[in-house]
Motif scaffolding. Structure first.
Motif, short mmCIF file in Angstrom:
data_model
loop_
_atom_site.label_atom_id
_atom_site.label_comp_id
_atom_site.label_asym_id
_atom_site.label_seq_id
_atom_site.Cartn_x
_atom_site.Cartn_y
_atom_site.Cartn_z
N THR A 246 -10.25 15.92 -4.89
CA THR A 246 -8.88 16.26 -4.54
C THR A 246 -8.00 16.19 -5.79
OG1 THR A 246 -8.54 13.94 -3.92
CG2 THR A 246 -8.99 15.50 -2.14
N ARG A 247 -6.86 16.88 -5.73
CA ARG A 247 -5.94 16.88 -6.87
C ARG A 247 -5.42 15.47 -7.15
NH1 ARG A 247 -0.55 20.78 -7.46
NH2 ARG A 247 0.21 19.86 -9.41
N ASN A 248 -5.07 14.77 -6.08
CA ASN A 248 -4.64 13.37 -6.15
C ASN A 248 -5.29 12.63 -5.00
OD1 ASN A 248 -2.48 13.42 -8.36
ND2 ASN A 248 -1.72 15.01 -7.00
N THR A 249 -5.10 11.34 -4.94
CA THR A 249 -5.56 10.56 -3.79
C THR A 249 -4.35 10.21 -2.95
OG1 THR A 249 -7.44 9.63 -5.00
CG2 THR A 249 -6.69 8.44 -3.05
N LEU A 250 -4.26 10.80 -1.76
CA LEU A 250 -3.11 10.59 -0.90
C LEU A 250 -3.17 9.19 -0.30
CD1 LEU A 250 -0.58 11.92 0.28
CD2 LEU A 250 -1.98 12.68 2.21
N ASP A 251 -2.20 8.37 -0.64
CA ASP A 251 -2.20 6.96 -0.22
C ASP A 251 -1.35 6.81 1.04
OD1 ASP A 251 -2.28 4.23 -0.01
OD2 ASP A 251 -0.99 3.84 -1.75
N LEU A 252 -1.95 7.04 2.19
CA LEU A 252 -1.20 6.92 3.45
C LEU A 252 -0.91 5.46 3.79
CD1 LEU A 252 -2.78 9.67 5.72
CD2 LEU A 252 -0.64 9.72 4.45
N SER A 253 -1.63 4.53 3.18
CA SER A 253 -1.30 3.12 3.40
C SER A 253 0.08 2.79 2.84
CB SER A 253 -2.35 2.21 2.76
OG SER A 253 -2.28 2.26 1.34
N ALA A 254 0.57 3.63 1.92
CA ALA A 254 1.90 3.42 1.36
C ALA A 254 2.98 3.55 2.42
CB ALA A 254 2.16 4.41 0.22
N VAL A 255 2.74 4.35 3.44
CA VAL A 255 3.73 4.51 4.51
C VAL A 255 3.95 3.17 5.21
CG1 VAL A 255 4.27 5.65 6.70
CG2 VAL A 255 3.17 6.95 4.85
#
Length: 343
Positions: A246-255
């Motif tokens: 992936t382009r970046n690692t989407l950090d959904l834990s940040a929500v």
């Protein structure tokens, strides 16, 4: 520091506390809690050492804020903030959607994209007039002409406009045309820029930096808020890790983390977070399920011909499918009274 007032504290008692704080050369902000009022103190609390705050009428107790970010912390502002952007509320329980092309390429392209995102239910039109690119030879945006096209698109559709500001010199021009100023990932710790957008008076969308911790991100928000602008919305857009698919690692834990640490609304950008249009739909659904206050997605009338970020841009058909699913998911969560986390 916050001063927690008694449940039955009178207006006169609250005024007395504010006067004591101001008399020590500090600033006091009154906030409504669920049952009682709280007076937030901004500045060097050591100046209050000789002021018996706890003994003042109406005061229940004082609580020190341990975070380096004060204004952005939930300790300072226990109630979740709702940010009003030209009549659209972010953080009130209904996810907002910011959608449109990565870059404003032409009037025709932007107007077509605006009609597409409006028809499927977006509240904001996103599009870059100033484009910070990795390569100096890549398309850099139409600059002021792009801003004018965005303003025209707003007049045609009623969508609010959010667009990126990349330099201090461009702030006034962007603020003239946009409803909300975006500070991009590359500028998250451009402290001079943060201070100036804090002074401009417009709501700010602050994207997380490429490798920023949540603490660094919230401190960046503090820079904006410390200049007198409380209208900040955070945007998780993925961080740089060792993963290459992936382009970046989407950090959904940040929500969930931000909801616990801060009162500021947070939205998610699954387009930049993944870099792949096929992954936008599942990550958008996951973001809403995690409790995000909104989404930012890239939509282009013809992604194959996009001048930037075509591989992560949704086609009109794919975008409509994503929006239909988001609306169903949001309605289901409301009907079932599903709260992603207990703040």
């Amino acid at each position: 520091m916050v001063i927690i007032m008694n449940v039955d504290a009178t207006a006169a008692e609250i005024k007395g506390v504010i006067e004591a704080v101001n008399g020590a050369g500090l600033e006091a902000k009154v906030m409504e809690g669920s049952q009682q009022k709280i007076v937030g103190v901004i500045g060097d609390k050591t100046r209050l050492a000789s002021v018996p705050i706890d003994a003042l009428p109406g005061v229940e107790k004082t609580v020190s804020i341990s975070k380096s970010y004060k204004l952005a912390s939930r300790e300072f502002h226990p109630q979740s903030s709702v940010i009003d952007v030209a009549g659209v509320k972010i953080g009130d329980g209904t996810p907002v959607v910011m959608a449109g092309p990565c870059a404003v390429e032409s009037k025709e392209q932007l107007f077509e994209a605006a009609e597409i995102v409006k028809a499927a239910g977006a509240q904001f039109l996103r599009g870059g007039a100033y484009k910070p690119r990795t390569s100096p030879y890549s398309f850099q945006g139409l600059e002021e002409q792009g801003l004018k096209y965005l303003a025209e698109a707003r007049e045609r559709t009623g969508l609010r406009v959010v667009t990126e500001v990349t330099t201090v010199e461009a702030i006034d021009g962007v603020a003239e045309y946009a409803d909300m100023l975006q500070v991009g990932a590359r500028n998250m710790q451009n402290f001079g820029l943060l201070k100036e957008v804090g002074r401009c008076g417009k709501p700010v969308l602050l994207k997380r930096g490429l490798a920023a911790t949540i603490d660094e991100w919230l401190n960046a928000a503090e820079y904006i808020m410390n200049e007198g602008n409380p209208n900040v919305v955070l945007c998780e857009r993925g961080i740089r890790t060792y993963e290459t698919y992936t382009r970046n690692t989407l950090d959904l834990s940040a929500v969930a983390a931000v909801k616990h640490l801060s009162h500021l609304p947070i939205i998610v950008d699954p387009s930049h977070g993944t870099g792949k249009w096929r992954m936008v739909k599942p990550m958008a659904f996951a973001a809403v399920a995690a409790g995000a206050d909104g989404l930012m997605m890239e939509v282009h009338p013809n992604p194959a011909k996009a001048l930037s970020d075509g591989p992560q841009s949704l086609t009109p058909e794919n975008y409509q499918e994503v929006m239909a699913g988001i609306q169903k998911l949001s309605q289901f969560m409301k009907q079932e009274n599903i709260v992603p986390m207990d703040i």
